[in-house]
Structures are given as structure tokens and as C-alpha cells.
Design an enzyme around this catalytic site. Structure first.
Site, short mmCIF file in Angstrom:
data_model
loop_
_atom_site.label_atom_id
_atom_site.label_comp_id
_atom_site.label_asym_id
_atom_site.label_seq_id
_atom_site.Cartn_x
_atom_site.Cartn_y
_atom_site.Cartn_z
N GLU A 1 -29.76 -60.67 -22.47
CA GLU A 1 -29.95 -59.78 -23.63
C GLU A 1 -30.33 -60.66 -24.81
OE1 GLU A 1 -26.02 -58.54 -24.34
OE2 GLU A 1 -25.83 -57.33 -22.53
N LYS B 1 -29.67 -62.28 -28.31
CA LYS B 1 -28.47 -62.56 -29.10
C LYS B 1 -28.79 -62.23 -30.55
CE LYS B 1 -25.05 -65.94 -30.48
NZ LYS B 1 -24.74 -64.96 -31.51
N ARG C 1 -20.78 -58.79 -35.04
CA ARG C 1 -20.20 -58.28 -33.80
C ARG C 1 -19.18 -57.20 -34.15
NH1 ARG C 1 -18.52 -61.06 -28.85
NH2 ARG C 1 -18.08 -59.37 -27.37
N GLU D 1 -23.55 -55.02 -31.64
CA GLU D 1 -23.88 -55.76 -32.84
C GLU D 1 -24.27 -54.78 -33.93
OE1 GLU D 1 -23.70 -59.00 -32.15
OE2 GLU D 1 -24.53 -60.04 -33.91
N LYS E 1 -24.05 -68.08 -24.43
CA LYS E 1 -25.06 -67.84 -25.47
C LYS E 1 -26.03 -69.00 -25.44
CE LYS E 1 -21.56 -69.11 -28.90
NZ LYS E 1 -20.80 -68.66 -30.05
#
Ligand SMILES: [Zn+2]
Ligand SMILES: [Zn+2]
Lengths: 334, 531
Positions: B226, B228, B233, B276, B399
Site C-alpha cells: 500500500e 505509506k 494515523r 490515515e 515501511k
């Protein structure tokens, strides 16, 4: 008629025109009076040195073949037109304040000092004077040393606990003064005391002078730590975390200094334990020394000069900062 | 309080995790329930209401220590902590109190709102009855800033060790809005977890940074990727007809993002989404600067709501129809998420964060280079079979951020650090060349070793041009490589630019100041290269 002051603050250090000598000068001079053997006070390269009898062996050991005269505490010497005597500063064994009298006017250079007896150094002796030159390493009211007996208890507890947890306690301390003071506080009944070479050197010099110090074992490349179970190791700060330490296997590191009073410094050092123990005067000690000198003029050097000067002025004293070229890291000086 | 002070000392003294966990576990096993409860509350960032201002504390401390206020103020930057400064300057206590931690907390609670004379008398009396170590803690409780180097994870481990409960379950119990006044040790830790608070969030699953290329992660088909996103968050909770928005720092942000209330119109109760929060232009995220205008605002004016509206780009479904899904594999949760969010109208404040398709790692590496054009910081990699972990667990979530931008800059101001680094110059202001002049453009205070900071500190002391309070202007000689994540125009800054997350990568001892970068070099980064 205007006279020269008893002492002048020059590029080379504190100078006495009437006697033609310097006190703890930074640059090579003809005649240097030395308060004690720490490297920021006793530098190489002077033509003639004068120190106390007690400080002399360390000076010789550190500076080699120097031309050195010695004098006992309290004895008066005439140098040119100045009358000079050395008095216990309580900082490290043999350390002195230097009293300088010219035509009835008395100045005292205290060097480094502490007012609380440490059981090893000759205890600090207040000297009455007109002008008092004081250090201010810990010249802030946040510095107030705990009872040394309590620190000794903490040290010995830490030694025992570390050994019980299978770790060798390695205690960092400056080679001259602090290390021996710690030796005299540690309980040799717990186990053997191992020393790094730099510490062993100063320790054996002081032991030969008759200072009462427990037996120590110098660590050499041949030393097998397993042969000295339950030992505590004393090492200079530079050896902590170095390859030298690896031989001891799992360790618990400790450090003893006045800066350990501050949580931030303790954490920055990344030691397992910090012990508050200093050979400098704390805030109450500095204030007592200033008061007991009876001086009407105070010169402040070496430390929190601005703040301590301002504080003394706010108390109605005539205080000034000693102009100095000192630029080192305050926290590194002890 | 004596026992709590011992605990604190043990935690503060040790750098070893096992020592800390053992000290905490021993404390939880023997302290009174109410003291335990307060300890958990304090160590998880729950602070009591402030009864006294720091100005009052300084004044009263100066008075009690018989020192002029300026001397207290001068001592503070050396110590780096007001609570500690005050604890150290006060004269030794004349007697020692046996009051417990919870007893002191009750006293402080009752002080709030009382007249100054009463609060002053109570604080002075407390100081006279506590030793230095306890005074420091007391002052920390009064000022409310209690950080002790004990992470939530560590505390949860110790709690698990002391109580025999599962650590992940305990982590969940400790989430959300509770306070020692509303609950008890029994209810919070021990009782069957039945009637939990509707607002209670789940512990966030956190990713580790991927330091190298992902080739070692195994077959690409075991993974999903996905974007970032560069936002906030957040966990959106829809239960019992109400909604709650939590930040990763466990801060309740519901009122800051009123747009998200409309999620109730589209999704059933018993839904919890992880995603997010981003400022959104209807199709794509707005630059971070837009979201920044919303951060820190407790209420949002209409104009701002229109200019920088937010949505939640959801990437995980933690609860559906009231059922905790966290142990289900990622692909299943993701499939359910896509189903739950399919067919929502374009003005719904929740959308799925799209998966990024790829066949092999090289293809994904190529896609990653486009991240900045999409207002993303890089990619997230999630293992297909992974549950939703509580906290940071290595191996299932990664990440994979873009490499930061870098620039060589000249140090022009230095300031001493705080706390751990109060005796070192660690906070620097950096400049780049604009013609013949140096313009400041960034501040940074991390990235070097303590040994380097010590060396620079000695240098700063002997190369100071001017002093402005705690700040020293130094000779423009030392060059540092500065890394940063993003750059944007900023009329508020002299340089006209502002950086995100600037930090020192290394000290460029090899570079003279004249060879540092120029402002033009930075401005070129402002417009992302066209695609
Ligand atoms: Zn000394
Ligand atoms: Zn010294």
C-alpha cells in the site's frame, strides 16, 4: 601611591609581580607554584616548580625530571618581596591553597578545593585574607553533596549486588584523588580490588607516601579475571566501554562524580550507576569557604563564574570573574 | 510514595529491559491496588489535572530555598528539568511523610481550584516532608509531565508477568479513556472484560522500517503493498451510534475532525477502521501543509473545513459487526474492508486506501519511486497471513520509505540541549548560501554521536561570536549533511522554505563552508519533477 596588585591575571596565568612567580600557569614560565598534581594545574615546561612535600611525588611521576622545590603546609617562604605559604585545600592528597602576602596585603589562590573531609586528603583549612580566588566548578545551588557515608554504603551495595548478579562492577574514576578516595570507601571484605594501570601508578605513589590505602591488584595483559572472583575494577573514564573492559565479561558500570547529581548527565553517561562524589566544593561549601576567608574581594574562576559572581554580588560582596582562556568542556573537568 | 520512588530509581538506573520489567513486576506484585492503578495511569501518559502553574512553583521554590528567583532560573537550563531543579535547590526535609502515591494524587486533585494561599501552603508543606528523590517525583506529578523511559509495551510486559494475564489483552484493556478516579485495579486489570467502554480503541499495529531492498522477504505473492501516506494515523470507532477518533498516541481526536462523523451514515455500528487521516481534494491528498493547519486545532472554523477537508483512507478493518477481527489474516480483513467500503458515495468521509499491485520486487521498487508524486512517503508491505499485532512486532509489517533528501549546510547558531544533554551543545541552526549571505533554513538536534556532540561543544565554546541568552552565534565553519523528508514553501521563514523532519546525517569534516549548498538547490526540490 598606587601599588601593583598582589596578583595579576595574565595570558600565562596568575602572576605575582612582587615575587616574580606564577600560580598553576598554562604556558611555560620561569617559576611556577603548583597547587596540586591534576593536569589542568600542573603543566610541563616550567624552569622551576614549587609545591607541597605531599604533592611532589605525583608531580615527579607525572612531569618527569623537573626542578622541584618543596615546602610543608604552613611554612613561610620569602620569594622576592612576597611571603608565601601553602595550606591544605582538601581536594586531593597533598593539594594546597597558596597564601601570598605582599606588604601586609594577603591574597589566597585556593586552586581546587573541597571543605568536607574525605578521610585521605589533608582537610581544608580556611585562610583569612583580603582577596580570595575561588573556583566555581559546582557554583550553582543545585549542587549539594550527599553524606559520603551514604555514598559508601551505596557503592558497597552495588558491588555486592553486581557480583551476585554475575557481573563485574567496573567503577570509573579519575586516576589521581577520586580513585584513592573510592579505594578508601570500598569494603575490601567484599572481594579483591583490581586497578587499571593509570590508577595503580598514582595509587602506589600515594601508598609509598604513607596514605592508608587497601591492597590492590594491577590489571595487566596477563591478568586472568577469573582468578579474582568477586572483584571490583577501578578504571579511568577513558577505559570505560573500551576494548580493555572486555576481559571482564559481563559488567556493571559505575561512575563517581559531582555531575552524577544531575539526572540528565547520569543518563548521558549511559552508566549503570552514578555515584555523587566530588573532590570539589558543593554550593554550601563554596559559600562557607568564601565566608570563612573573611575576604573583602572575591575572584571567581573555573566553572559557573558568571552566576556565582552575580550571586556573591547580590550578597553585598565585591566579586569579579577571573579572565581566563579556559575553554574546555566543564563536565570533563574534575 | 517511598516505594514508588524506589521503583522510579530502579527504572531510571538501569538501561536493561529485563531489569526494568522485573522492577515493575515486583512493584505491581506488592504495592497497594490504588497505587498500582496510579502507576499504570502515569506510565501510560494519563496525567492528573494541573493544580499549580510552573511560575508559581518557581516562585515558591525560590522562597523556600531562600534564593533569588534569577538564580533558580539560571540553574534550570543546567539541570534541564524544572521538577528536578526545584527538588535539588530546596533545603533538606525536616521530617519524612509516609503518604502513599495515591494519597498525594488525591491531595493534588483537591488542590485544583483552591485559592493561591492554600495551594502554596500545601506545596511548601509537601516539600518539607519529602526527600530529594520523592520531591522530584512529586514535582513531576504537579507539573504533569511524566516521562520515565518506560514504554507502554514494557509496562504491559511487566503487568503480564505480575498478573499472569496475556500481554496483548492487557494492552487492549489499557487503551482509551479511563482514569484512576473512574475505575479500579480490579475492573481495569482483573475483572472479566465485559462492559468495556464504547470508545476504547485497539492497540495500533506498528511497522518496522525496511532498511534494504525487500528481496529477502520471500515470494512477492505472500505480501501486499500500500502507499505509506503522509498524514495522521487514526482509528475510527463506530459503536452504539457514536463515533470516536483516536490517534496513535492514544489521543482522542473526535472533535478535531468533525467530517468523520458522517461515517455513521454509511457504516453499521460495531465497526472499527485503521487508516490515515488526510486532507483531501476530492480525488487525491492535499499537501501535508493543508493537514498541518488542522493539527492542533481543537475546534475547526467553517472556512478551514472547506479549504482543508479531511477523510480517512482506511487500510484495515479491526472490528466488524461488533466482532474483533484482529486474529484473522490480513487478506481476509482486507477483503472484508473492501466489501464494507464498496459502493460508498464519493462524498463519504471514508475510502479504502488502494492496494498497489506488483508481480515482482523490482516492479515494486520502480513503483516506489513515484511515491512523492502521490503525496506518499513510500510503501507499506504487509504479510498476507499476518494478524493485526498489538504494537511493534518485527516481521509482518514493513515501511519502505523513500530515501530522504539531503543538503550540506553550515552551522550558524548552537544551543545547549535539555535533560540528558543539558551540558552539551546539541541544537543547531543551519544555513545555506544565498549569494554571499548565509540564510538560516532549518534547525536540527539529532543524528550525531555523543562523542561528536562533545567535540562540537568544545568547538562552540571557543568559536562563539555572540551570545543571545542560551543561544550562541558561532563562526560559520562547520558543515553538516542534513537529511529531510519534505520541503514546502513558507513565507514565514526568511529562507522562504520549510523542511519536514530535518536531522543531521553526518558531520562533513571534509567540506569547507564555502562548498555548502545554495538556496537555489533547495528551491529546485519544491516542484516535484513532472511525470
Ligand atoms: Zn584538581
Ligand atoms: Zn582543576
Amino acid at each position: 601611591m598606587a601599588r601593583d596588585p598582589v596578583l595579576e591575571f595574565t595570558e600565562r596565568g596568575i602572576y605575582c609581580p612582587a615575587g616574580g612567580f606564577y600560580v598553576d600557569p598554562w604556558h611555560p614560565v620561569d617559576r611556577a607554584l603548583i597547587t596540586h598534581g591534576h593536569a589542568d594545574h600542573a603543566r610541563p615546561g616550567h624552569s622551576r616548580y614549587l609545591s607541597t612535600t605531599g604533592a611532589a611525588p605525583i608531580l615527579r611521576q607525572r612531569l618527569g625530571d623537573i626542578m622541584l622545590e618543596t615546602v610543608s603546609y604552613g611554612a613561610r617562604l620569602r620569594i622576592g618581596d612576597a611571603l608565601v605559604s601553602f595550606h591544605p585545600a582538601g581536594h586531593v592528597p597533598g593539594s594546597a591553597q597558596i597564601r601570598i602576602e605582599v606588604a601586609g596585603e594577603i591574597w589566597v589562590v585556593s586552586g581546587d578545593y573541597k571543605t568536607v573531609p574525605d578521610g585521605l586528603s589533608e582537610p581544608f583549612e580556611p585562610v583569612r585574607c583580603h582577596s580570595f580566588i575561588t573556583e566555581s566548578t559546582f557554583g550553582l545551588p543545585v549542587f549539594r553533596w550527599p553524606d559520603p557515608a551514604e555514598v559508601a554504603r551505596d557503592l558497597n551495595d552495588w558491588w555486592r549486588d553486581s557480583v551476585a548478579a554475575g557481573r563485574t562492577p567496573v567503577l570509573g574514576a579519575y586516576a589521581l584523588g577520586k580513585a584513592q578516595r573510592l579505594l578508601s570507601m570500598l569494603d575490601p571484605g567484599i572481594g579483591p580490588l583490581l586497578t587499571h594501570g593509570a590508577i595503580e601508578t598514582a595509587t602506589s605513589v600515594l601508598r609509598a607516601q604513607g596514605y592508608s590505602l587497601p591492597p590492590t591488584v594491577a590489571v595487566t595483559p596477563e591478568t586472568d579475571p577469573r582468578a579474582h572472583g568477586g572483584a571490583l575494577v577501578l578504571a579511568p573514564p577513558s577505559a570505560l566501554g573500551s576494548a580493555w573492559m572486555r576481559r571482564f565479561g559481563p559488567v556493571s558500570t559505575g561512575f563517581a562524580s559531582g555531575w552524577m547529581m544531575l539526572r540528565g548527565v547520569r543518563r548521558r553517561r549511559a552508566m549503570d550507576r552514578g555515584f555523587v562524589l566530588s573532590d570539589h566544593a558543593d554550593w554550601p561549601g563554596l559559600n562557607t569557604a568564601v565566608k570563612e576567608s573573611g575576604a573583602e574581594k572575591i575572584f571567581v574562576t573555573h566553572g559557573y563564574t558568571e552566576v556565582f559572581t552575580q550571586w556573591l554580588r547580590s550578597r553585598g560582596l565585591d566579586a569579579d570573574i577571573v579572565p581566563t582562556r579556559f575553554t574546555g568542556d566543564e563536565a570533563q573537568v574534575e | 510514595m517511598i516505594r514508588f520512588a524506589h521503583l522510579f530509581e530502579a527504572l531510571d538506573q538501569s538501561t536493561r529491559t529485563t531489569d526494568k520489567v522485573n522492577a515493575l513486576a515486583a512493584y505491581f506484585a506488592e504495592a497497594e491496588p490504588l497505587d498500582r492503578l496510579w502507576t499504570v495511569a502515569l506510565f501510560s501518559g494519563r496525567r492528573p489535572r494541573r493544580a499549580v502553574t510552573t511560575t508559581e512553583l518557581r516562585n515558591w521554590a525560590a522562597e523556600a530555598a531562600a534564593l533569588p528567583l534569577w538564580l533558580v532560573e539560571e540553574s534550570y537550563p543546567v539541570v534541564g528539568d524544572l521538577a528536578e531543579t526545584i527538588a535539588l535547590i530546596l533545603p533538606p526535609p525536616d521530617r519524612l511523610s509516609r503518604r502513599s502515591l495515591s494519597g498525594w494524587m488525591a491531595l493534588l486533585r483537591d488542590l485544583a481550584g483552591q485559592p493561591e494561599a492554600a495551594r502554596r501552603a500545601a506545596i511548601l508543606q509537601a516539600w518539607a516532608e519529602l526527600d530529594t528523590a520523592q520531591r522530584f517525583l512529586f514535582n513531576k506529578l504537579v507539573t504533569g509531565g511524566f516521562r520515565v523511559g518506560v514504554s507502554q509495551k514494557l509496562m504491559t510486559r511487566a503487568l503480564a508477568q505480575a498478573t499472569g494475564h496475556d500481554a496483548a489483552e492487557l494492552a487492549h484493556r489499557l487503551m482509551g479513556s479511563w482514569s484512576p478516579e473512574m475505575t479500579s485495579w480490579e475492573r481495569l486489570i482483573e475483572a472479566e472484560d465485559g462492559g468495556a467502554d464504547a470508545s476504547r480503541p485497539y492497540p495500533f499495529c506498528l511497522a518496522h522500517p525496511l532498511e534494504s531492498a525487500p528481496d529477502d522477504l520471500g515470494p512477492p505473492q505472500d505480501w501486499r503493498a500500500e502507499w505509506k501516506w503522509d498524514g495522521i494515523r487514526g482509528q475510527l470507532i463506530l459503536r452504539e451510534g457514536r463515533h470516536f477518533v483516536w490517534s496513535r498516541g492514544e489521543e482522542l481526536m473526535t472533535d478535531r475532525f468533525p467530517e468523520l462523523a458522517r461515517a455513521l451514515d454509511f457504516l453499521p455500528p460495531g465497526t472499527v477502521l485503521d487508516g490515515e487521516i488526510l486532507a483531501w481534494d476530492g480525488i487525491a491528498p492535499l499537501p501535508f501543509a493543508a493537514l498541518q493547519r488542522r493539527i492542533g486545532r481543537k475546534s475547526v472554523p467553517k472556512k478551514l473545513l472547506a479549504e482543508a477537508p479531511v477523510i480517512l483512507l482506511a487500510y484495515d478493518l479491526l472490528e466488524w459487526q461488533g466482532r474483533d477481527l484482529r486474529s484473522a489474516p490480513f487478506v481476509q480483513r482486507r477483503a472484508l474492508l473492501d466489501r464494507a467500503l464498496s459502493g460508498l458515495p464519493p462524498d463519504a468521509p471514508v475510502r479504502p486506501s488502494p492496494l498497489v499491485g506488483f508481480d515482482d520486487w523490482q516492479a515494486l521498487a520502480d513503483i516506489r519511486t513515484e511515491a512523492r508524486n502521490r503525496q506518499a512517503e513510500g510503501l507499506m508491505l504487509k504479510r498476507v497471513a499476518s494478524p493485526y499485532h498489538a504494537g511493534r512486532k518485527k516481521g509482518d509489517w514493513w515501511k519502505w520509505k523513500l530515501d530522504p533528501h539531503t543538503v550540506d549546510a553550515v552551522m550558524i547558531y548552537a544551543q545547549a540541549g535539555h535533560g540528558r544533554r543539558a551540558t552539551l551543545y546539541t541544537d543547531f541552526t543551519f544555513a545555506v548560501w544565498d549569494g554571499d549571505a548565509l540564510v538560516p533554513f532549518a534547525k536540527a538536534y539529532s543524528g550525531l554521536t555523543d562523542a561528536e556532540f562533545r567535540e562540537i561543544t568544545a568547538w562552540v565554546r571557543s568559536n562563539t561570536l555572540q551570545r543571545f541568552g542560551p543561544v550562541r552565534q558561532v563562526k560559520p565553519e562547520l558543515v553538516f549533511e542534513i537529511a529531510f523528508e519534505g520541503i514546502q514553501q513558507s513565507p514565514r521563514h526568511k529562507s522562504g522554505i520549510a523542511l519536514r523532519f530535518p536531522r543531521m546525517l553526518r558531520w562533513r569534516r571534509d567540506k569547507p563552508a564555502a562548498e555548502a549548498n545554495r538556496l537555489e538547490d533547495l528551491k529546485q526540490l519544491l516542484d516535484p519533477p513532472g511525470t
